[in-house]
Design a protein around this motif. Structure first.
Motif, PDB file in Angstrom:
ATOM      1  N   LEU A  37       0.797  -1.258   0.090  1.00 31.51           N
ATOM      2  CA  LEU A  37       0.059  -0.137  -0.082  1.00 31.51           C
ATOM      3  C   LEU A  37       0.724   1.120   0.050  1.00 31.51           C
ATOM      4  CD1 LEU A  37      -2.847  -0.963   2.438  1.00 31.51           C
ATOM      5  CD2 LEU A  37      -3.189  -0.538  -0.028  1.00 31.51           C
ATOM      6  N   ILE A  41       0.712   4.120  -2.904  1.00 30.62           N
ATOM      7  CA  ILE A  41       0.481   5.473  -2.649  1.00 30.62           C
ATOM      8  C   ILE A  41       1.706   6.207  -2.954  1.00 30.62           C
ATOM      9  CG2 ILE A  41       0.145   7.270  -0.745  1.00 30.62           C
ATOM     10  CD1 ILE A  41      -1.351   4.827   0.956  1.00 30.62           C
ATOM     11  N   VAL A  45       1.287   9.554  -5.681  1.00 33.25           N
ATOM     12  CA  VAL A  45       1.621  11.052  -5.471  1.00 33.25           C
ATOM     13  C   VAL A  45       2.821  11.380  -6.440  1.00 33.25           C
ATOM     14  CG1 VAL A  45       3.204  12.217  -3.556  1.00 33.25           C
ATOM     15  CG2 VAL A  45       1.103  10.855  -3.266  1.00 33.25           C
TER      16      VAL A  45
END
Length: 113
Positions: A37, A41, A45
């Protein structure tokens, strides 16, 4: 019979949970999911806030200033390119006419409207 099977299953589960090399190691599984995860992420970003993409978007030379529907299949567009304005009449079947608007043509354009 059922009680014996439950006792065997619970003792097997207790042995696996107590063994750090067991196939069911919840801490290692949770750490792996958390790491995946975190990487996901980070990629989102990084894609959204690239270092080269920050700041103003590049200026485009061609802009659609205004558009007007003349009929169900005809549109009149006012375009601007490098400080010059153009009228574009787009019609049915892909036909189009382009009229540059400068000091000479603006009077004729005002007579149309």
């Amino acid at each position: 019979m059922v009680a014996a099977q439950l006792a065997i299953v619970s003792s097997a589960h207790a042995e696996l949970a107590g063994n750090p090399e067991s196939p069911i190691n919840y801490a290692r599984f949770g750490l792996g999911v958390a790491l995946c995860l975190l990487v996901l992420i980070g990629l989102v970003v990084l894609r959204r806030f690239r270092p080269g993409m920050a700041g103003k978007p590049p200026q485009r030379r061609l802009q659609l200033v205004e558009s007007l529907a003349l009929g169900p299949r005809q549109r009149l567009h006012l375009l601007e390119c490098d400080g010059q304005r153009f009228l574009l009449l787009a019609g049915m079947g892909g036909s189009a006419q382009l009229l540059p608007l400068d000091g000479k043509n603006q009077g004729a354009a005002n007579e149309l409207g």
